[in-house]
Design an enzyme around this catalytic site. Sequence first.
Site, PDB file in Angstrom:
ATOM      1  N   HIS A   1      23.228  13.893 -24.738  1.00 26.17           N
ATOM      2  CA  HIS A   1      23.640  12.880 -25.698  1.00 26.17           C
ATOM      3  C   HIS A   1      22.670  11.712 -25.620  1.00 26.17           C
ATOM      4  O   HIS A   1      22.187  11.363 -24.538  1.00 26.17           O
ATOM      5  CB  HIS A   1      25.071  12.406 -25.405  1.00 26.17           C
TER       6      HIS A   1
ATOM      7  N   GLU B   1      30.480  17.827 -28.902  1.00 28.52           N
ATOM      8  CA  GLU B   1      30.350  18.956 -29.821  1.00 28.52           C
ATOM      9  C   GLU B   1      30.779  20.280 -29.195  1.00 28.52           C
ATOM     10  O   GLU B   1      31.214  21.191 -29.905  1.00 28.52           O
ATOM     11  CB  GLU B   1      28.910  19.036 -30.328  1.00 28.52           C
TER      12      GLU B   1
END
Length: 362
Positions: free
Chosen positions: A252, A307
């Site tokens: 991320h 995700e």
Amino acid sequence: MTIHSNPAAGLDGVAAAVTALSHVDGEKGELIVAGMRIGELAQHTDFEELAARLWGAATAREIDPAEARQRLGEGRVAAFRRLPAILPATAGLPMIDAFRVAVAAIAPVEWLAPETVIVGAMPVLAAALVRQAEGKAPVAPDPALGHAADLLRMMRGETAGAEEAKALDAYLVTVADHGMNASTFAARVVASTQANLFMAVTAGYCALTGPLHGGAPEPVLDMLDAIATKDRIAGWIDEALSRGERLMGFGHRIYKVRDPRADVLKRAVERLGGRGTDLGFAAEVEAYARRALEAAKPDRRLDTNVEFYTAILLDALKIPRRAFTPIFAVGRTAGWTAHALEQQRTGRLLRPSSIYTGAMPS
């Protein structure tokens, strides 16, 4: 004006707004939205209440969650009335593009605030496009239901179970806002020009569709499908990393540790009782991928992001993969509208400078 010759690439570390809406601490792995940590928020607050809190913080006035719930139901009804004018323009388009066309066609409703019109429209549009892709007619909303429950009902044509609605509600809450992400920044830039919220949200959705922002949950399932069995986990991941490929659902831009939203969604999946993707298999993939990434990139922490379990949760709810990005937008629109309202109330026109490196006239 002093211009630095080496600005932060990607605006890392540059504060673009002062906000009361959400805070991301990438070093601690902490997300605070509307004054609560995301885990506590998803456990104790439904989507409608969160939307009310975000809009209240953005406008500096208290908004009754019951009123927000009623207005969102009215917004869904108003959006359904516009479907005959919207759906023909989306026919034949890929879902992600069809949703863009539909979002751009949302129109004001005289008796409703723009934010409730927009957020109310999103589940209606997403469900109608899923059904259109399946050759089915849209299902009218039930304004008495919660946002998540009604989305599932409109998509399926039948009432979802309570646990399913609760799981989707937790997802919508979890993704509703996340600091100054790319789509939120895009929405704030447009709002800063005093363009209306409809324009700002369209810009936000366009930014969301990029694979570096909201476009990765579907490839997570593609990766799990390609691995297929537990005995192939190590070999598949090792080979992918040796080829320099990115593992979907890991890493991320902000978080240097585990994304706190991943655990919220993992718990939501667990409460569904093993529907959809084999959770045990997915957990083994996750565990091996984290070890492999740590070994391959010891100087860069690449941990599980939102995700990974987004994909597994939406799959468990039988939401088609092609609809994952629109469903993300159903939740994130609460944040986009709140940020647009806050920008227009407290901010200025966003007009950063740039450094010219082209030729100068002689």
